[in-house]
Design a protein around this motif. Structure first.
Motif, PDB file in Angstrom:
ATOM      1  N   UNK A   1       0.833  -1.195   0.000  1.00  0.00           N
ATOM      2  CA  UNK A   1       0.000   0.000   0.000  1.00  0.00           C
ATOM      3  C   UNK A   1       0.873   1.252   0.000  1.00  0.00           C
ATOM      4  N   UNK A   2       0.419   2.289  -0.692  1.00  0.00           N
ATOM      5  CA  UNK A   2       1.015   3.606  -0.536  1.00  0.00           C
ATOM      6  C   UNK A   2       0.451   4.231   0.732  1.00  0.00           C
ATOM      7  N   UNK A   3       1.304   4.788   1.574  1.00  0.00           N
ATOM      8  CA  UNK A   3       0.862   5.425   2.807  1.00  0.00           C
ATOM      9  C   UNK A   3       1.200   6.907   2.761  1.00  0.00           C
ATOM     10  N   UNK A   4       0.179   7.740   2.924  1.00  0.00           N
ATOM     11  CA  UNK A   4       0.337   9.195   2.967  1.00  0.00           C
ATOM     12  C   UNK A   4      -0.180   9.675   4.315  1.00  0.00           C
ATOM     13  N   UNK A   5       0.600  10.501   4.993  1.00  0.00           N
ATOM     14  CA  UNK A   5       0.270  10.908   6.362  1.00  0.00           C
ATOM     15  C   UNK A   5       0.074  12.420   6.421  1.00  0.00           C
ATOM     16  N   UNK A   6      -0.941  12.839   7.186  1.00  0.00           N
ATOM     17  CA  UNK A   6      -1.191  14.270   7.326  1.00  0.00           C
ATOM     18  C   UNK A   6      -2.307  14.555   8.304  1.00  0.00           C
TER      19      UNK A   6
ATOM     20  N   UNK B   1     -12.367  17.042  10.867  1.00  0.00           N
ATOM     21  CA  UNK B   1     -11.283  17.890  10.362  1.00  0.00           C
ATOM     22  C   UNK B   1     -10.320  18.266  11.485  1.00  0.00           C
ATOM     23  N   UNK B   2      -9.040  18.271  11.159  1.00  0.00           N
ATOM     24  CA  UNK B   2      -8.011  18.583  12.137  1.00  0.00           C
ATOM     25  C   UNK B   2      -7.424  17.365  12.814  1.00  0.00           C
ATOM     26  N   UNK B   3      -8.041  16.200  12.590  1.00  0.00           N
ATOM     27  CA  UNK B   3      -7.565  14.962  13.209  1.00  0.00           C
ATOM     28  C   UNK B   3      -6.354  14.413  12.453  1.00  0.00           C
ATOM     29  N   UNK B   4      -5.305  13.947  13.148  1.00  0.00           N
ATOM     30  CA  UNK B   4      -4.201  13.266  12.462  1.00  0.00           C
ATOM     31  C   UNK B   4      -4.746  12.085  11.673  1.00  0.00           C
ATOM     32  N   UNK B   5      -4.329  11.977  10.410  1.00  0.00           N
ATOM     33  CA  UNK B   5      -4.915  10.968   9.542  1.00  0.00           C
ATOM     34  C   UNK B   5      -3.867  10.335   8.640  1.00  0.00           C
ATOM     35  N   UNK B   6      -4.209   9.170   8.133  1.00  0.00           N
ATOM     36  CA  UNK B   6      -3.384   8.466   7.158  1.00  0.00           C
ATOM     37  C   UNK B   6      -4.271   8.088   5.980  1.00  0.00           C
ATOM     38  N   UNK B   7      -3.677   8.041   4.802  1.00  0.00           N
ATOM     39  CA  UNK B   7      -4.416   7.655   3.603  1.00  0.00           C
ATOM     40  C   UNK B   7      -3.658   6.524   2.918  1.00  0.00           C
ATOM     41  N   UNK B   8      -4.380   5.475   2.550  1.00  0.00           N
ATOM     42  CA  UNK B   8      -3.783   4.327   1.865  1.00  0.00           C
ATOM     43  C   UNK B   8      -4.334   4.248   0.449  1.00  0.00           C
ATOM     44  N   UNK B   9      -3.433   4.005  -0.496  1.00  0.00           N
ATOM     45  CA  UNK B   9      -3.808   3.874  -1.906  1.00  0.00           C
ATOM     46  C   UNK B   9      -3.035   2.690  -2.482  1.00  0.00           C
ATOM     47  N   UNK B  10      -3.712   1.801  -3.168  1.00  0.00           N
ATOM     48  CA  UNK B  10      -3.047   0.645  -3.760  1.00  0.00           C
ATOM     49  C   UNK B  10      -2.328   1.050  -5.052  1.00  0.00           C
ATOM     50  N   UNK B  11      -1.111   0.579  -5.289  1.00  0.00           N
ATOM     51  CA  UNK B  11      -0.362   0.936  -6.501  1.00  0.00           C
ATOM     52  C   UNK B  11      -1.102   0.707  -7.817  1.00  0.00           C
ATOM     53  N   UNK B  12      -1.921  -0.351  -7.963  1.00  0.00           N
ATOM     54  CA  UNK B  12      -2.630  -0.521  -9.238  1.00  0.00           C
ATOM     55  C   UNK B  12      -3.637   0.602  -9.523  1.00  0.00           C
ATOM     56  N   UNK B  13      -4.036   1.353  -8.481  1.00  0.00           N
ATOM     57  CA  UNK B  13      -5.001   2.443  -8.662  1.00  0.00           C
ATOM     58  C   UNK B  13      -4.329   3.749  -9.064  1.00  0.00           C
TER      59      UNK B  13
ATOM     60  N   UNK C   1       9.485   8.795  -4.088  1.00  0.00           N
ATOM     61  CA  UNK C   1       9.698   8.819  -2.648  1.00  0.00           C
ATOM     62  C   UNK C   1       8.415   8.552  -1.874  1.00  0.00           C
ATOM     63  N   UNK C   2       7.286   9.067  -2.365  1.00  0.00           N
ATOM     64  CA  UNK C   2       6.039   8.974  -1.615  1.00  0.00           C
ATOM     65  C   UNK C   2       5.010   8.019  -2.211  1.00  0.00           C
ATOM     66  N   UNK C   3       5.113   7.721  -3.506  1.00  0.00           N
ATOM     67  CA  UNK C   3       4.087   6.914  -4.164  1.00  0.00           C
ATOM     68  C   UNK C   3       4.712   5.859  -5.062  1.00  0.00           C
ATOM     69  N   UNK C   4       3.951   4.774  -5.259  1.00  0.00           N
ATOM     70  CA  UNK C   4       4.318   3.740  -6.223  1.00  0.00           C
ATOM     71  C   UNK C   4       3.101   3.439  -7.075  1.00  0.00           C
ATOM     72  N   UNK C   5       3.327   3.175  -8.351  1.00  0.00           N
ATOM     73  CA  UNK C   5       2.248   2.849  -9.281  1.00  0.00           C
ATOM     74  C   UNK C   5       2.593   1.568 -10.023  1.00  0.00           C
ATOM     75  N   UNK C   6       1.602   0.702 -10.193  1.00  0.00           N
ATOM     76  CA  UNK C   6       1.778  -0.508 -11.006  1.00  0.00           C
ATOM     77  C   UNK C   6       1.156  -0.248 -12.368  1.00  0.00           C
ATOM     78  N   UNK C   7       1.989  -0.196 -13.410  1.00  0.00           N
ATOM     79  CA  UNK C   7       1.511   0.141 -14.750  1.00  0.00           C
ATOM     80  C   UNK C   7       1.953  -0.923 -15.747  1.00  0.00           C
ATOM     81  N   UNK C   8       1.349  -0.893 -16.922  1.00  0.00           N
ATOM     82  CA  UNK C   8       1.697  -1.841 -17.982  1.00  0.00           C
ATOM     83  C   UNK C   8       3.085  -1.509 -18.546  1.00  0.00           C
ATOM     84  N   UNK C   9       3.828  -2.509 -19.002  1.00  0.00           N
ATOM     85  CA  UNK C   9       5.141  -2.244 -19.609  1.00  0.00           C
ATOM     86  C   UNK C   9       5.065  -1.247 -20.762  1.00  0.00           C
ATOM     87  N   UNK C  10       3.944  -1.257 -21.518  1.00  0.00           N
ATOM     88  CA  UNK C  10       3.801  -0.322 -22.640  1.00  0.00           C
ATOM     89  C   UNK C  10       3.820   1.124 -22.160  1.00  0.00           C
ATOM     90  N   UNK C  11       3.261   1.378 -20.955  1.00  0.00           N
ATOM     91  CA  UNK C  11       3.263   2.730 -20.408  1.00  0.00           C
ATOM     92  C   UNK C  11       4.690   3.176 -20.109  1.00  0.00           C
TER      93      UNK C  11
END
Length: 344
Positions: free
Chosen positions: A235-240, A263-275, A308-318
């Protein structure tokens, strides 16, 4: 048997307190040098703590404060199963498994019966008369599990028990472990997320000798708060901090996504690389972050493009069309619906 552990080892920067409940399996995760082996060595009696105390049911394993009490490894009721089976080469499989109860004073006849029971439990009774040199890696590890259980330990320590096995053998061993560990008090060190999901009730994540995150297995691995756990769970993890429309990251960028957090609460966001999508030109999507490509790694029929902050899973053609390589500057974009926001 409840295991209560609190220990510090100054030379290793280790300072950990945890509790394992009766019948609970806890997976210990963390990068190399995080303190996982130190934890097992302290519990097994292979290392002495500078300070702290550990108790297993009614047995004090060590008390570095109260008079320096230290129970020898063989009197602790603790079995340690290492990555390698470490079977005695001069003994048969049956005698290897019988060694534990025999050395504790059980008769030869009874210890052999106990050995046969556990060999049957790990589906290896037909190997009883063989020597360790006649076993495959998977067979030897089954025997090692049987030997560890034959001494009826109050606490079982597993140090990456499947790490040295072929990927074709590991699933069967994992199913076997899930069955024989049921109802036992267990600490298992692993780097494999499947081990954690399959075997553990709870996860503890160590980093630099400290617990950085812990909780029920699915909670930790599906909503991670540490970068190591996020990486392990792919998972990609973004903190803020939570905002009205999403989360504001530490660098000021804002990511849109739904959440019930205030709003104002410490939070984390998860994003899957294929997305995550990658482009050279700034995309129109509301969720977009610019970054420098650190590496481009083939993964089956996809390629992982990581900044540094994100990873993406893409097709080799991309990758080919965009001529992506380490050092390229690209845009990463993803839909708000792909973002999972939770308490940080």
């Amino acid at each position: 048997m409840t295991f209560v552990f609190d220990a510090r080892v100054a030379s290793r920067g280790f300072d950990v307190s945890l509790e394992v409940k009766p019948g609970e399996t806890v997976a210990v995760l963390g990068p190399n040098g995080a303190g996982k082996s130190t934890l097992l060595d302290l519990a097994a009696g292979l290392l002495r703590a500078d300070s702290g105390r550990a108790v297993l049911d009614d047995t004090v394993l060590f008390d570095a404060v109260g008079g320096g009490r230290f129970t020898p490894p063989h009197e602790r009721g603790v079995s340690l199963l290492a990555q390698q089976p470490l079977l005695f080469p001069h003994l048969s499989v049956l005698e290897n498994v019988a060694f534990g109860p025999r050395s504790s004073g059980v008769s030869r006849l009874e210890s052999r019966e106990t050995a046969r029971h556990w060999l049957a439990e790990v589906e290896a009774l037909d190997l009883a008369d063989r020597r360790p040199t006649q076993l495959s890696g998977g067979q030897a590890q089954r025997i090692a599990v049987a030997r560890a259980l034959a001494s009826d330990p109050k606490l079982l320590l597993l140090d990456e028990p499947l790490a040295a096995l072929d990927v074709a053998v590991a699933p069967a061993l994992r199913r076997m472990l899930r069955r024989v560990l049921a109802g036992r008090t267990v600490l298992i060190v692993t780097h494999d997320i499947l081990d954690a999901f399959t075997l553990a009730d709870r996860v503890v994540v160590l980093d630099h000798g400290r617990i950085v995150e812990q909780g029920p297995t699915r909670d930790v691995l599906e909503r991670p708060r540490s970068r190591f756990a996020a990486g392990l769970a792919a998972l990609n993890l973004l903190v803020g901090v939570r905002t009205e429309r999403g989360i504001r990251l530490d660098d000021g960028a804002e990511i849109a996504g739904a959440s019930s957090l205030s709003p104002g609460t410490p939070a984390a966001a998860a994003v899957r690389p294929p997305a995550v999508r990658v482009s050279l030109d700034e995309p129109a999507e509301v969720n977009r972050l610019r970054g420098e490509v650190l590496d481009v790694e083939p993964r089956g029929d996809l390629v992982r493009v990581r900044s540094r902050h994100l990873a993406a899973d893409v097709a080799p053609a991309v990758v080919a069309d965009l001529d992506l390589a380490p050092g390229s500057t690209v845009w990463f974009a993803f839909d708000p619906a792909a973002v999972q926001i939770y308490a940080g």
